[in-house]
Scaffold this active site. Structure first.
Site, PDB file in Angstrom:
ATOM      1  N   TYR A  41     -15.906  56.380  48.607  1.00 57.28           N
ATOM      2  CA  TYR A  41     -14.457  56.232  48.394  1.00 57.28           C
ATOM      3  C   TYR A  41     -13.941  57.264  47.398  1.00 57.28           C
ATOM      4  O   TYR A  41     -12.929  57.941  47.648  1.00 57.28           O
ATOM      5  CB  TYR A  41     -14.185  54.818  47.894  1.00 57.28           C
ATOM      6  CG  TYR A  41     -12.741  54.486  47.646  1.00 57.28           C
ATOM      7  CD1 TYR A  41     -11.789  54.573  48.663  1.00 57.28           C
ATOM      8  CD2 TYR A  41     -12.317  54.051  46.396  1.00 57.28           C
ATOM      9  CE1 TYR A  41     -10.465  54.231  48.434  1.00 57.28           C
ATOM     10  CE2 TYR A  41     -10.999  53.711  46.145  1.00 57.28           C
ATOM     11  CZ  TYR A  41     -10.079  53.808  47.176  1.00 57.28           C
ATOM     12  OH  TYR A  41      -8.751  53.478  46.939  1.00 57.28           O
ATOM     13  N   VAL A  42     -14.633  57.424  46.288  1.00 63.03           N
ATOM     14  CA  VAL A  42     -14.205  58.399  45.276  1.00 63.03           C
ATOM     15  C   VAL A  42     -14.279  59.820  45.839  1.00 63.03           C
ATOM     16  O   VAL A  42     -13.358  60.626  45.643  1.00 63.03           O
ATOM     17  CB  VAL A  42     -15.058  58.259  43.997  1.00 63.03           C
ATOM     18  CG1 VAL A  42     -14.777  59.411  43.036  1.00 63.03           C
ATOM     19  CG2 VAL A  42     -14.775  56.920  43.321  1.00 63.03           C
TER      20      VAL A  42
END
Length: 227
Positions: free
Chosen positions: A131-132
């Site tokens: 996600y990051v």
């Protein structure tokens, strides 16, 4: 103004859409699931069915046509795996960004996340790391475009009632922020052209939303905001 919100059925997106329509602006939401159309219509938001994981580039350009600004608030959501972080949080964001360029829409606000812009910590699980990485790549792609972009990176999100008090800086966000307050900040950013070109970290804090956005924008231009 006419604002198109990618991820239009999301919790932040619907809050923002209701704020826009309440003051007389036109809001449209890009949604994947046609069954969500009635929810948006009830909010006063125009639903546009456009699956950003499958849509052709020309279809997204058409969906954005006529907008004064685009808000990217889409996300794979809780429970999704690492693969969908790439297809939604990265690839769909790139698709919408490039469609905005083609459609001639200058103003673009990206709803990113805390932690973006830096490598995820070594102890992060696979999904959070993906996600990051996805959000970082989407942010960097947007910042490379000739657009009036703003990247907003909220802290951990909650559904508590908004307080209207925030901390909005270039420093890493910590703590929490309500979705109500994120929507209020997005509205204020749309009303503040001088916030273009900023990457802003958002968390709950001591300053009223409008003043916080004005202060962030004035810091960029070298002006001094009113206390």
């Amino acid at each position: 103004m006419r604002i198109v919100i990618a991820g239009g059925h999301g919790q932040i997106a619907r809050r923002l859409g209701r704020l826009l329509t309440a003051r007389g602006d036109s809001a449209a939401g890009l949604i994947r699931n046609p069954a969500h159309s009635d929810d948006l219509l009830a909010d006063g938001i125009q639903p546009i069915v456009c699956d950003l994981e499958a849509a052709a580039h020309d279809d997204v350009v058409a969906a954005l046509s006529g907008a004064d600004a685009v808000i990217f608030a889409a996300g794979a959501g809780p429970g999704s795996g690492a693969a969908r972080k790439h297809t939604v949080d990265h690839r769909a964001a790139v698709l919408v960004t490039e469609a905005a360029v083609r459609a001639g829409i200058r103003r673009y606000v990206m709803v990113s996340t805390r932690g973006a812009g830096s490598p995820p910590p070594a102890h992060a699980d696979e999904v959070w790391a993906a996600y990051v990485h996805a959000k970082t790549a989407a942010d960097e792609h947007l910042m490379a475009q000739d657009l009036d972009w703003t990247v907003l990176r909220p802290a951990a999100l909650t559904n508590e009632p908004g307080a209207g008090l925030v901390r909005l800086t270039a420093e890493r966000s910590v703590g929490e922020i309500t979705r109500d307050d994120v929507a209020q900040v997005l509205l204020a950013l749309l009303d503040t052209p001088a916030s273009a070109g900023l990457v802003l970290e958002l968390a709950a804090g001591p300053e009223p939303v409008v003043e916080a956005v004005a202060r962030a924008a004035s810091a960029r231009t070298g002006e001094v905001a009113d206390a």
